[in-house]
Design an enzyme around this catalytic site. Structure first.
Site, short mmCIF file in Angstrom:
data_model
loop_
_atom_site.label_atom_id
_atom_site.label_comp_id
_atom_site.label_asym_id
_atom_site.label_seq_id
_atom_site.Cartn_x
_atom_site.Cartn_y
_atom_site.Cartn_z
N HIS D 104 -8.16 2.24 -69.15
CA HIS D 104 -9.29 2.88 -68.80
C HIS D 104 -10.32 2.76 -70.31
CE1 HIS D 104 -7.02 4.86 -66.09
NE2 HIS D 104 -7.92 4.75 -64.92
N ASP D 107 -9.54 5.85 -72.34
CA ASP D 107 -8.40 6.13 -72.79
C ASP D 107 -8.21 5.44 -74.44
OD1 ASP D 107 -7.52 6.51 -70.36
OD2 ASP D 107 -6.88 4.30 -70.02
N GLU D 235 -7.94 -0.53 -56.15
CA GLU D 235 -6.68 0.24 -56.02
C GLU D 235 -6.94 1.31 -54.82
OE1 GLU D 235 -5.07 1.36 -59.60
OE2 GLU D 235 -4.18 3.10 -58.69
N GLU D 271 -0.46 0.74 -55.68
CA GLU D 271 0.38 1.64 -56.31
C GLU D 271 1.30 2.24 -55.20
OE1 GLU D 271 -1.43 4.47 -58.88
OE2 GLU D 271 0.18 5.93 -58.29
N ASP D 299 0.92 -1.12 -59.16
CA ASP D 299 0.90 0.00 -60.14
C ASP D 299 2.33 0.31 -59.53
OD1 ASP D 299 -1.24 -0.16 -61.40
OD2 ASP D 299 -1.98 1.56 -60.99
N ASP D 310 0.06 13.17 -56.14
CA ASP D 310 0.52 11.87 -56.75
C ASP D 310 1.28 12.46 -58.02
OD1 ASP D 310 0.37 9.23 -57.18
OD2 ASP D 310 -1.42 9.07 -58.33
N ASP D 342 2.02 2.65 -63.99
CA ASP D 342 1.10 3.92 -63.90
C ASP D 342 2.11 4.99 -63.38
OD1 ASP D 342 -0.88 5.68 -63.48
OD2 ASP D 342 -1.98 4.39 -61.73
CO LIG Z 1 -1.04 7.48 -58.89
CO LIG Z 2 -2.56 3.51 -60.25
#
Ligand SMILES: [Co+2]
Ligand SMILES: [Co+2]
Ligand SMILES: [Co+2]
Ligand SMILES: [Co+2]
Ligand SMILES: [Co+2]
Ligand SMILES: [Co+2]
Ligand SMILES: [Co+2]
Ligand SMILES: [Co+2]
Lengths: 445, 445, 445, 445
Positions: D104, D107, D235, D271, D299, D310, D342
């Site tokens: 990102h 980041d 996503e 993901e 992911d 998560d 991820d």
């Molecule tokens: Co996640």
């Molecule tokens: Co992700």
């Protein structure tokens, strides 16, 4: 002997061990009853049991559909059906080489039009089973009374709002203890599927707890009276069929037992899928019971954590069987308990052959778990991790904490004296990769 | 007095009761402190408490985003910030007419670079609070030590794998007891957010339980030593932040307390959202504690059962507040406990005004719950339902069961003598419609 | 007329409106069919429907227990039972003043030993129902084919792995459309309880999707062929009985319909408990369908979010009925749809009287929801909140965004020009307190 | 080259393949980049990517505690910190032999006090990364804009209730596309963590959907404008941090894309842990996307289905990696996508070494999955099961169904002509046992 008498599963041969490379559907790839693992034979370590209800009695119905199971005894009914099932049971159990079986009263014999007739039906079938057991190696792991199917148990059995139902339940358990004695059962199980409440709005929880405790005390007294000494087991389950069941999980039931002075009379029968329904892992429940000295027996299955009900799948997840066997080995085995397949074939696996495939899958999965867990124990794998992680409790202030010889004042003094605290990583990712390595090398064990 | 000194919330007037028809956002519609309900004033019955951490300290951050809260003290830092918060706290608490507040040590004073400095910071703020309390009606419901935020608690506090951390935790609780004594706290709370395990793969659960029990015994001893006699409370929560927390729910903690002989020293601080995370209703946890004589205090909030974490919402669900107040009234109140708003404004409700709206919403909701539950009790609404439903335990075999003067043999005889069993309907649908009627007539009470 | 013919519920009088203060169990406290709310009568707004399966056919069994329901027709079987149920149905529906009913084929007539015989049974009962409808105000909201109970549907119906089953399913829907035409049904519903997969390990998902789409196209074609023009409805549900059902929720089914060009032919029948099983609120599903112009009808019930299966409780939660009625009113009503009580009495509510209490509870709860939601709409309660919150889209760059006349370049220029961004609070706590006020003043409406 | 420049992880050697029996913590046991599996090298098949945020940026904080991570760059701040992370990133990525990374915007570079300054920070770091990429094999799998951390996004970004925020978000994505072009990104990802609603009570869902669709159209237009052609990826994730996120799962997002004519412009980044939070398996989401031709990237992580949030664990469950790799191989690979970790180390795994252990664990687990899945495909394992199970669609009425050349009338005729229907068992238990055999023989592949 029974094998020559009954031929419900003609198409299926005797199941035998053939090794990891076998492609024979009707063979064990890992379960080798005589093979020694951890100083005992696999048969002694695993103590597998067939659940009569799932394998002989149920028809693979679900809440939205009629039964799909195709069984060679489907044309029979009443006591004829019950007798055919006994014949088929011994054929099946011997073919899959399970040393034990388990049942509820109404799994083996139909309810009659009165309690008296029900008991007579039970007597007839119990005699027949006893006769079969004489010439078979099959033993009874445990029996129990079904106190949840009949409409009379709509509001519970030993926690019913109705005293007449309570009396009826007592009569069933009394009979169950007599049957257990007659057939040499190792344990007697209580699963309280209707012991709990649908809604607090009409429930006297305190009275129900009191009544339940009295029920247990009377059961203990009666067993003593008839010189029957089974291990009493409670099987916790949180919320199906009853919205809240009193035996939610091991800790909840332990709390109940202590509050009513019953803690020395019971151990737990722990079911994997019940653990997950309560929000725990299977190994959590095993560890909790082991820590309290109350790990008695296991209902070996697995659930689907994306579904909200008990799916009672045959266990094939090797992570789960490995961690379960680790707890069991650390408990020095299950004593009089065993690994009972409280597991049912999927509704889509409706052929008789599926019953064999399912038991083979489950038995091999636990055999793998046994071998991997035993190897880890031989290597002190987890023990070394724990010893390193908790080493500050081996000396100094840590040892005093462990021995109970310190106080808040002394601890504060210690805390004030430290500049900083060193931490070791928990290394969970590395541990998990190592477990995969252990698992993938099982064929070398 | 403090009101003239502090003006962080200038835009908000003193909150007062205006009645059900009021459209003033800054007024109570139901909470009328002096109004008597069930023989006591609402203030006495409800014993509301403001949670320092949510209202003064936290900034409405979440795991994916920085804090959104706009607070008049945002420009300050360190001890200046801590002091401003004390001023604001007393202004806020008095404006919303809450008789109590609660805090963790680090809510009120920042951690220093050493334990010694942390304790000095705490002493400074505690003195300031004590000064404010002299001229305020505000009392301390409970305090506690935060043993979960700092990285040192990564593996727990009283169940840490590190003896140095255990010592540090002991020092914090020791100080917490001293602070509680200094400020006249009614209770002392343990919430073990890091007491548990992330994974069994590196955990010695038995040692951790043993250490935790010793920790509690030392806390009890130390309080006695300093002549401080708070009600000790355990606040159960199942699985956040730690994968498995040892104080999963009331029953789990009760099991622990009994196994370590601690059951007479603790009651429970029950949080609504922790109940639902454990798979229970709020009222289930209240009832479970009440049944065991261990209902101590309440963290009044609500959760979102479609989400899997603790949302700590301000309570506005009137079904929940009504059933909670029913349990509390049947417990003869909370004794030294209270209704503490362990509740935070939503991340989207970031204005200072929202703090007032949220507390008003929560206080009115519990006031409504109190009025409705009290009316139901006056009418014997639930009591009549239960009496009718369990009436078979009032005489004959039922009475014998209740008294514990029967046996399996006698019960079997009774069971064999019955032709059939009469059942009364549980009538849940009718009961729920009646509850709606009670609720919708609250404006007439 | 039917009332004089049938007397299955002799003990229950005609249900009539008596007002909020009534204590008569057999009276409406809020549902007043002729009372106008929002420009229409309550009867027109709410369009209540009785679900034949729950009220006439099912017996309150659950996966762990036999049926507990006591019904006046329990002594009958086969077609006699089916006929008795028709008589009872019209008596019941008229007594509770529901203008509509709904059924699956096998709810009203038993399956025969062949498809032909099944259809004949159906014809007999359909004729009987048609006769009753002539002298009754009762209308058919929708009918459907049960393609989940019989073992042949073990792997689905229109998504079966077996072409013969697919053909059988087609024949059932064909008949269902003919029956719907015959009885003047307003809608035709597809609930795909077995359309999905138990495991991906043996599933050809793409083929099953293709086949399902073809099935729907053929259904549309056939209805056209026979000049029957019902509103076709899909009823989403995520995961019971099948592990993954293709119609998981409104959005999932919408995706399917678009991918196969079916979006103009279907609307949704939204069930509250199915919404929560999918992880959504009831109002989320209603809003999602409304936003896509596909809100067709409603299965009015409620679930228990602490349980993981469909409990189909009668709706009594007034927050839920209020928010549902808000969506329905904003949709300008349900058109040809209605509020069908896909709700069953609890297993513990086994008396015939409970059927009445349950419907009264549900009808009153939706009547309250209607009145409160209508008042909110009259006051522009939510509309004002939204208008204020989104006002930056009314002019300037916001208006350009809304009109679709801007670009990333222009938006970046705008963003670079801003010093900071002003935010308004979402004020959720204040909104919730206001909703409680609206609710508690319903007796004044 | 970078390796000689940077030495943040001195204690860790270059990670290389050593084979299944290796006990070296810093070696691959299965991932052998050059080894060919299924006609391509493992490096080509798996396309591993390091997630910048978890590995370089985050500090292992959780909602109840400060960060525990110990990193060699902890003493730095601002742009110095950002630069150190770039150096460390290339050292890390090269040491673990991942060909790709992802980030990102925030980041890699800190937000400034204005958008302009933020963009300047970004430019500086992007130049530095570009320089490093010249002499490294490391490529950019995808980048994205973080539109969830800053308080301005409290009510969403492209679905904000505030037009100024929408503009700000547009500026960020515009910049993100420019950065992606500059660094040769293969894909551009949208994860809408704040795109959704906290409560419907103050939300205009229709306007938010409309705005979101316009946002996507402008993004596509702008990429075209600058001659940048990434694969756009959505996503999905259901409900964290926002109560309801619009991209709930693959099907939900597909519905949105179709309704706004966007379906040809997007694929999905799936993901594992987001799948389970939505109530699905990882392989379900992969299959759903594959079936719609929209499987773009992955992911790679795993969750804890007993927790409700998560957890983003490094993937070690070999059942999951095997079934995921099966879907990916059947999709003919991921095209321009890859397997992006991820995944974050546990809070208790706070040492820099844990970052290596975790990636090794994940890469080996997917390498095992690849080998097992490839072997199954070579053996037509699943394909044979499916072919047998659906064989009735190969001829006769089944073939007509498949071709779309039949009708309800013809199908009914076929149905009426059948006496009974033959079913084949789904054999799930046998299939699962076979999968265990495949897995446990991976060391022979
Ligand atoms: Co996640
Ligand atoms: Co992700
Ligand atoms: Co069991
Ligand atoms: Co079970
Ligand atoms: Co709390
Ligand atoms: Co909380
Ligand atoms: Co429905
Ligand atoms: Co339902």
């Amino acid at each position: 002997m029974t094998k020559t008498q009954s031929a419900y599963f003609k198409q299926v041969p005797q199941i035998a061990y053939e090794g990891a490379a076998s492609t024979n559907s009707y063979a064990f790839k890992y379960y080798n009853p005589e093979e020694k693992v951890g100083g005992k034979t696999m048969e002694e370590q695993l103590r597998f049991s067939v659940a009569y209800w799932h394998t002989l009695t149920q028809d693979a119905a679900d809440p939205f559909g009629a039964g799909t199971a195709e069984r060679p005894w489907d044309h029979l009914s009443g006591m004829d059906l019950a007798k055919a099932r006994v014949e088929a049971a011994f054929e099946f159990i011997e073919k899959v080489q399970a040393p034990f079986f388990c049942f509820h009263d109404i799994d083996i014999a139909p309810e009659g039009s009165s309690l008296r007739e029900t008991n007579q039906n039970l007597d007839t079938i119990v005699s027949m089973i006893k006769e079969y057991m004489k010439t078979s190696n099959t033993k009874l792991l445990w029996n129990t009374a079904n106190m949840f199917t009949h409409p009379r148990f709509v509001s519970g059995a030993a926690t019913s709002s109705n005293a007449d139902v309570y009396a009826h339940a007592a009569a069933k358990v009394k009979k169950g203890l007599e049957v257990g004695k007659e057939l040499g059962a190792e344990n007697y199980v209580f699963w309280g599927g209707r012991e709990g409440y649908e809604t607090l709005l009409n429930t006297d929880m305190k009275l129900e707890f009191d009544n339940l405790a009295k029920f247990y005390h009377m059961a203990i007294d009666y067993a003593k009276e008839i010189n029957f000494d089974p291990q009493f087991l409670i099987e916790p389950k949180p919320k199906e069929p009853t919205t809240h069941q009193y035996d939610f999980d091991v800790a909840t039931s332990t709390s109940f037992l202590y509050q009513y002075g019953l803690q020395d009379h019971f151990k737990f029968n722990i079911e994997a899928n019940h653990a997950t329904l309560a929000g725990h892992t299977f190994e959590h429940e095993l560890r909790t019971a082991r820590t309290s000295g109350m790990l008695g027996s296991v209902d070996a299955n697995q659930g689907d954590t994306l579904l909200g009900w008990d799916t009672d799948e045959f266990p094939t997840d090797l992570y789960s069987t490995t961690l379960a066997m680790y707890e069991i080995l650390k408990n020095d085995g299950l004593g009089r308990g065993g690994l009972n397949f409280d597991a049912k074939i999927r509704r889509g696996s409706f052929k008789p052959e599926d019953l064999f495939h399912a038991h083979i899958a489950g038995m091999d999965s636990f055999a793998i778990g046994l071998k991997v867990a035993n190897k880890m124990i031989e290597d002190n794998f987890f023990e070394d991790i724990v010893a390193e992680r908790y080493k500050t409790f081996d000396s100094g202030i840590g040892a005093k904490i462990k021995e109970g010889t310190t106080s808040f004042a002394e601890l504060e003094k210690h805390a004030l004296s430290m500049d900083s605290i060193d931490h070791a990583s928990g290394e969970l990712e590395r541990i998990k990769a190592r477990i995969n390595q252990y698992l993938l090398r099982v064929n070398e064990l």
